[in-house]
Design a protein around this motif. Structure first.
Motif, PDB file in Angstrom:
ATOM      1  N   SER A   1       0.825  -1.205   0.000  1.00  0.00           N
ATOM      2  CA  SER A   1       0.000   0.000   0.000  1.00  0.00           C
ATOM      3  C   SER A   1       0.861   1.258   0.000  1.00  0.00           C
ATOM      4  CB  SER A   1      -0.928  -0.006   1.214  1.00  0.00           C
ATOM      5  OG  SER A   1      -1.776  -1.132   1.210  1.00  0.00           O
ATOM      6  N   ALA A   2       1.910   1.256   0.820  1.00  0.00           N
ATOM      7  CA  ALA A   2       2.811   2.415   0.844  1.00  0.00           C
ATOM      8  C   ALA A   2       3.541   2.567  -0.485  1.00  0.00           C
ATOM      9  CB  ALA A   2       3.806   2.276   1.986  1.00  0.00           C
ATOM     10  N   GLY A   3       3.907   1.450  -1.120  1.00  0.00           N
ATOM     11  CA  GLY A   3       4.570   1.525  -2.423  1.00  0.00           C
ATOM     12  C   GLY A   3       3.663   2.094  -3.499  1.00  0.00           C
ATOM     13  N   VAL A   4       2.397   1.662  -3.513  1.00  0.00           N
ATOM     14  CA  VAL A   4       1.447   2.178  -4.502  1.00  0.00           C
ATOM     15  C   VAL A   4       1.227   3.669  -4.302  1.00  0.00           C
ATOM     16  CG1 VAL A   4      -0.951   2.074  -5.255  1.00  0.00           C
ATOM     17  CG2 VAL A   4       0.298  -0.032  -4.833  1.00  0.00           C
ATOM     18  N   LEU A   5       1.038   4.089  -3.045  1.00  0.00           N
ATOM     19  CA  LEU A   5       0.836   5.513  -2.770  1.00  0.00           C
ATOM     20  C   LEU A   5       2.091   6.321  -3.083  1.00  0.00           C
ATOM     21  CD1 LEU A   5      -1.245   7.506  -1.712  1.00  0.00           C
ATOM     22  CD2 LEU A   5      -0.372   7.115   0.589  1.00  0.00           C
ATOM     23  N   GLY A   6       3.279   5.738  -2.831  1.00  0.00           N
ATOM     24  CA  GLY A   6       4.525   6.421  -3.151  1.00  0.00           C
ATOM     25  C   GLY A   6       4.720   6.612  -4.646  1.00  0.00           C
ATOM     26  N   VAL A   7       4.375   5.595  -5.430  1.00  0.00           N
ATOM     27  CA  VAL A   7       4.485   5.709  -6.890  1.00  0.00           C
ATOM     28  C   VAL A   7       3.530   6.776  -7.413  1.00  0.00           C
ATOM     29  CG1 VAL A   7       4.080   4.496  -9.057  1.00  0.00           C
ATOM     30  CG2 VAL A   7       5.334   3.364  -7.215  1.00  0.00           C
ATOM     31  N   ALA A   8       2.302   6.786  -6.898  1.00  0.00           N
ATOM     32  CA  ALA A   8       1.343   7.809  -7.331  1.00  0.00           C
ATOM     33  C   ALA A   8       1.827   9.208  -6.955  1.00  0.00           C
ATOM     34  CB  ALA A   8      -0.023   7.536  -6.694  1.00  0.00           C
ATOM     35  N   SER A   9       2.416   9.349  -5.783  1.00  0.00           N
ATOM     36  CA  SER A   9       2.938  10.657  -5.366  1.00  0.00           C
ATOM     37  C   SER A   9       4.109  11.083  -6.251  1.00  0.00           C
ATOM     38  CB  SER A   9       3.368  10.608  -3.902  1.00  0.00           C
ATOM     39  OG  SER A   9       2.283  10.265  -3.066  1.00  0.00           O
ATOM     40  N   ALA A  10       4.984  10.125  -6.581  1.00  0.00           N
ATOM     41  CA  ALA A  10       6.117  10.443  -7.448  1.00  0.00           C
ATOM     42  C   ALA A  10       5.650  10.876  -8.833  1.00  0.00           C
ATOM     43  CB  ALA A  10       7.042   9.235  -7.546  1.00  0.00           C
ATOM     44  N   VAL A  11       4.636  10.183  -9.363  1.00  0.00           N
ATOM     45  CA  VAL A  11       4.101  10.561 -10.680  1.00  0.00           C
ATOM     46  C   VAL A  11       3.507  11.953 -10.634  1.00  0.00           C
ATOM     47  CG1 VAL A  11       2.316  10.013 -12.377  1.00  0.00           C
ATOM     48  CG2 VAL A  11       3.725   8.182 -11.418  1.00  0.00           C
ATOM     49  N   TRP A  12       2.768  12.268  -9.558  1.00  0.00           N
ATOM     50  CA  TRP A  12       2.158  13.597  -9.448  1.00  0.00           C
ATOM     51  C   TRP A  12       3.226  14.685  -9.334  1.00  0.00           C
ATOM     52  CZ3 TRP A  12       1.998  17.195  -5.334  1.00  0.00           C
ATOM     53  CH2 TRP A  12       1.128  18.273  -5.552  1.00  0.00           C
ATOM     54  N   VAL A  13       4.256  14.440  -8.533  1.00  0.00           N
ATOM     55  CA  VAL A  13       5.339  15.422  -8.386  1.00  0.00           C
ATOM     56  C   VAL A  13       6.066  15.598  -9.719  1.00  0.00           C
ATOM     57  CG1 VAL A  13       7.579  15.833  -7.297  1.00  0.00           C
ATOM     58  CG2 VAL A  13       5.642  15.063  -5.924  1.00  0.00           C
ATOM     59  N   LEU A  14       6.281  14.486 -10.417  1.00  0.00           N
ATOM     60  CA  LEU A  14       7.021  14.543 -11.672  1.00  0.00           C
ATOM     61  C   LEU A  14       6.273  15.332 -12.739  1.00  0.00           C
ATOM     62  CD1 LEU A  14       9.672  13.408 -12.924  1.00  0.00           C
ATOM     63  CD2 LEU A  14       8.295  11.511 -13.800  1.00  0.00           C
TER      64      LEU A  14
ATOM     65  N   ILE B   1      -5.708  13.560  -5.935  1.00  0.00           N
ATOM     66  CA  ILE B   1      -6.439  13.766  -4.683  1.00  0.00           C
ATOM     67  C   ILE B   1      -7.446  12.632  -4.456  1.00  0.00           C
ATOM     68  CG2 ILE B   1      -8.111  15.277  -3.524  1.00  0.00           C
ATOM     69  CD1 ILE B   1      -6.717  17.642  -4.871  1.00  0.00           C
ATOM     70  N   SER B   2      -8.141  12.235  -5.522  1.00  0.00           N
ATOM     71  CA  SER B   2      -9.082  11.118  -5.400  1.00  0.00           C
ATOM     72  C   SER B   2      -8.365   9.830  -5.030  1.00  0.00           C
ATOM     73  CB  SER B   2      -9.847  10.946  -6.712  1.00  0.00           C
ATOM     74  OG  SER B   2     -10.516  12.128  -7.071  1.00  0.00           O
ATOM     75  N   PHE B   3      -7.186   9.622  -5.614  1.00  0.00           N
ATOM     76  CA  PHE B   3      -6.407   8.414  -5.316  1.00  0.00           C
ATOM     77  C   PHE B   3      -5.956   8.391  -3.858  1.00  0.00           C
ATOM     78  CE2 PHE B   3      -2.637   5.708  -5.379  1.00  0.00           C
ATOM     79  CZ  PHE B   3      -3.078   4.631  -6.137  1.00  0.00           C
ATOM     80  N   VAL B   4      -5.501   9.536  -3.350  1.00  0.00           N
ATOM     81  CA  VAL B   4      -5.075   9.612  -1.946  1.00  0.00           C
ATOM     82  C   VAL B   4      -6.262   9.402  -1.007  1.00  0.00           C
ATOM     83  CG1 VAL B   4      -4.112  11.143  -0.187  1.00  0.00           C
ATOM     84  CG2 VAL B   4      -3.077  11.052  -2.452  1.00  0.00           C
ATOM     85  N   LEU B   5      -7.406  10.006  -1.341  1.00  0.00           N
ATOM     86  CA  LEU B   5      -8.595   9.807  -0.514  1.00  0.00           C
ATOM     87  C   LEU B   5      -9.031   8.352  -0.513  1.00  0.00           C
ATOM     88  CD1 LEU B   5     -10.713  12.958  -1.449  1.00  0.00           C
ATOM     89  CD2 LEU B   5      -9.445  12.541   0.669  1.00  0.00           C
ATOM     90  N   LEU B   6      -8.906   7.685  -1.666  1.00  0.00           N
ATOM     91  CA  LEU B   6      -9.274   6.274  -1.750  1.00  0.00           C
ATOM     92  C   LEU B   6      -8.385   5.409  -0.867  1.00  0.00           C
ATOM     93  CD1 LEU B   6     -10.986   4.057  -3.132  1.00  0.00           C
ATOM     94  CD2 LEU B   6      -9.276   3.988  -4.942  1.00  0.00           C
ATOM     95  N   HIS B   7      -7.132   5.818  -0.657  1.00  0.00           N
ATOM     96  CA  HIS B   7      -6.201   5.040   0.145  1.00  0.00           C
ATOM     97  C   HIS B   7      -6.123   5.491   1.597  1.00  0.00           C
ATOM     98  CE1 HIS B   7      -4.827   3.429  -3.690  1.00  0.00           C
ATOM     99  NE2 HIS B   7      -4.097   2.556  -3.041  1.00  0.00           N
ATOM    100  N   THR B   8      -6.911   6.480   1.972  1.00  0.00           N
ATOM    101  CA  THR B   8      -6.889   6.942   3.367  1.00  0.00           C
ATOM    102  C   THR B   8      -8.263   6.886   4.034  1.00  0.00           C
ATOM    103  OG1 THR B   8      -7.093   9.212   2.542  1.00  0.00           O
ATOM    104  CG2 THR B   8      -4.879   8.423   3.059  1.00  0.00           C
ATOM    105  N   VAL B   9      -9.311   7.320   3.321  1.00  0.00           N
ATOM    106  CA  VAL B   9     -10.633   7.391   3.941  1.00  0.00           C
ATOM    107  C   VAL B   9     -11.183   6.013   4.314  1.00  0.00           C
ATOM    108  CG1 VAL B   9     -13.026   8.085   3.548  1.00  0.00           C
ATOM    109  CG2 VAL B   9     -11.168   9.600   2.868  1.00  0.00           C
ATOM    110  N   PRO B  10     -11.134   4.981   3.435  1.00  0.00           N
ATOM    111  CA  PRO B  10     -11.687   3.680   3.838  1.00  0.00           C
ATOM    112  C   PRO B  10     -11.005   3.070   5.054  1.00  0.00           C
ATOM    113  CG  PRO B  10     -11.429   3.765   1.463  1.00  0.00           C
ATOM    114  CD  PRO B  10     -10.740   4.963   2.002  1.00  0.00           C
ATOM    115  N   VAL B  11      -9.678   3.154   5.141  1.00  0.00           N
ATOM    116  CA  VAL B  11      -8.992   2.550   6.278  1.00  0.00           C
ATOM    117  C   VAL B  11      -9.286   3.314   7.564  1.00  0.00           C
ATOM    118  CG1 VAL B  11      -6.847   3.844   5.888  1.00  0.00           C
ATOM    119  CG2 VAL B  11      -6.766   1.647   7.082  1.00  0.00           C
TER     120      VAL B  11
END
Length: 259
Positions: A86-99, A204-214
Motif C-alpha cells: 500500500s505504501a509503495g502504490v501511494l509512493g508511486v502515485a505521489s512520485a508521478v504527481w510530483v514529476l 487527490i481522489s487516489f489519496v482519498l481512496l487510500h486513506t478514507v476507507p482505512v
C-alpha cells in the motif's frame, strides 16, 4: 417353611424397589431441571452481535468494509492489509504527481527518455559481451494478454450504460430527487475542477481512496452515529424543501397521466 422364606425376601425386595424409585425420581427431577434451563437459555435476550447488526451503518451497508470494496488484493491494498504494498502504490502515485505536476515533466517525453535509456543499455551490453566475458542479456518477449483488457472494457461498458440509463431517467422527469442530487454533484465537481487540473484531481481522489476507507474501518463505531444524525437532518430539511417548493411545482402531462 416356604412361607417364612418368602416373608424374609419381601423386606429386601421392598428396600430395592424404594432405592430404584428414588433414583428414577432424581433422574426425572434432573431432566426437568435441565429442560427448564434449556428453556431459560432459549428465552435469553438477543446476543450483542445481533443487536450490533441492527446498528445504523453508513450507506445502509450490511457487510464489512473489505467485502464492500470487492475483497481480494485490491481491497487489501486500499485497507492497508499489507503496509509495504500500500505504501509503495501511494509512493508511486505521489512520485508521478510530483514529476508531472510540480516539475512539469511531460508523459511523452518521459516515455521516450526511458525507452532511449533502456535500449542504449541493452544494446551496449549485447555488443560488449566479448570484452567483459559475460553472457548477453536475456530480453524477454512481451505479449499482452487480451482477457484483462476485455474484462476492463466490459466493466467500463456496463458502468457507462448504467450511468446513461440514470441520466435518461433523470432527463425524462421521472425522479425529481435524483435530478437535484446530480445537479448539485456536477456543480460541486465544476467548482473543484476550476481549482485544479485533471491530474491533481485524480491524485487527490487516489489519496482519498487510500486513506478514507482505512480510517473509516478503524473508527466506524464513531462515524456511523454521526452519519445517522446527519442523514436524519438532511431528510428533515429535504422534507421541508419538498413541502414548500417541490410540491408547488406544476406537474407535466407525463406526471398527470401516471397519477
Amino acid at each position: 417353611m416356604a412361607e417364612q422364606a418368602e416373608h424374609k425376601e419381601n423386606p429386601a425386595e421392598s428396600i430395592m424397589e424404594k432405592i430404584s424409585e428414588k433414583i428414577h425420581g432424581d433422574d426425572h427431577d434432573s431432566s426437568s431441571s435441565s429442560d427448564s434451563d434449556s428453556d431459560s437459555k432459549t428465552q435469553k435476550p438477543a446476543s450483542p452481535s445481533s443487536v450490533k447488526a441492527k446498528v445504523y451503518r453508513l450507506f445502509g451497508r450490511e457487510r464489512p468494509v473489505h467485502h464492500v470494496l470487492g475483497g481480494g488484493k485490491p481491497a487489501d491494498v486500499v485497507l492497508w492489509r499489507n503496509k509495504k504494498i500500500s505504501a509503495g502504490v501511494l509512493g508511486v502515485a505521489s512520485a508521478v504527481w510530483v514529476l508531472f505536476e510540480l516539475i512539469e515533466y511531460h508523459l511523452l517525453t518521459l516515455v521516450c527518455h526511458i525507452s532511449i535509456l533502456a535500449l542504449a543499455v541493452l544494446f551496449l551490453w549485447s555488443n560488449a559481451q566479448s570484452f567483459i566475458n559475460k553472457a548477453p542479456p536475456r530480453i524477454p518477449e512481451v505479449h499482452l494478454p487480451e482477457e484483462p483488457f476485455l474484462q476492463v472494457a466490459s466493466a467500463l461498458t456496463i458502468e457507462i450504460n448504467r450511468a446513461l440509463a440514470v441520466l435518461h431517467s433523470i432527463a425524462s422527469g421521472r425522479d425529481l430527487k435524483k435530478f437535484f442530487i446530480v445537479i448539485a454533484a456536477l456543480w460541486v465537481l465544476s467548482i473543484v475542477g476550476s481549482w485544479c487540473n485533471f491530474l491533481t484531481l485524480f491524485y487527490i481522489s487516489f489519496v482519498l481512496l487510500h486513506t478514507v476507507p482505512v480510517l473509516y474501518e478503524k473508527y466506524e463505531d464513531k462515524v456511523d452515529p454521526l452519519a445517522e444524525k446527519a442523514t436524519i437532518e438532511i431528510k428533515k430539511q429535504y422534507g421541508v424543501f419538498d413541502a414548500k417548493v417541490l410540491s408547488k411545482i406544476p406537474k407535466g402531462p407525463l406526471k398527470a397521466k401516471r397519477v
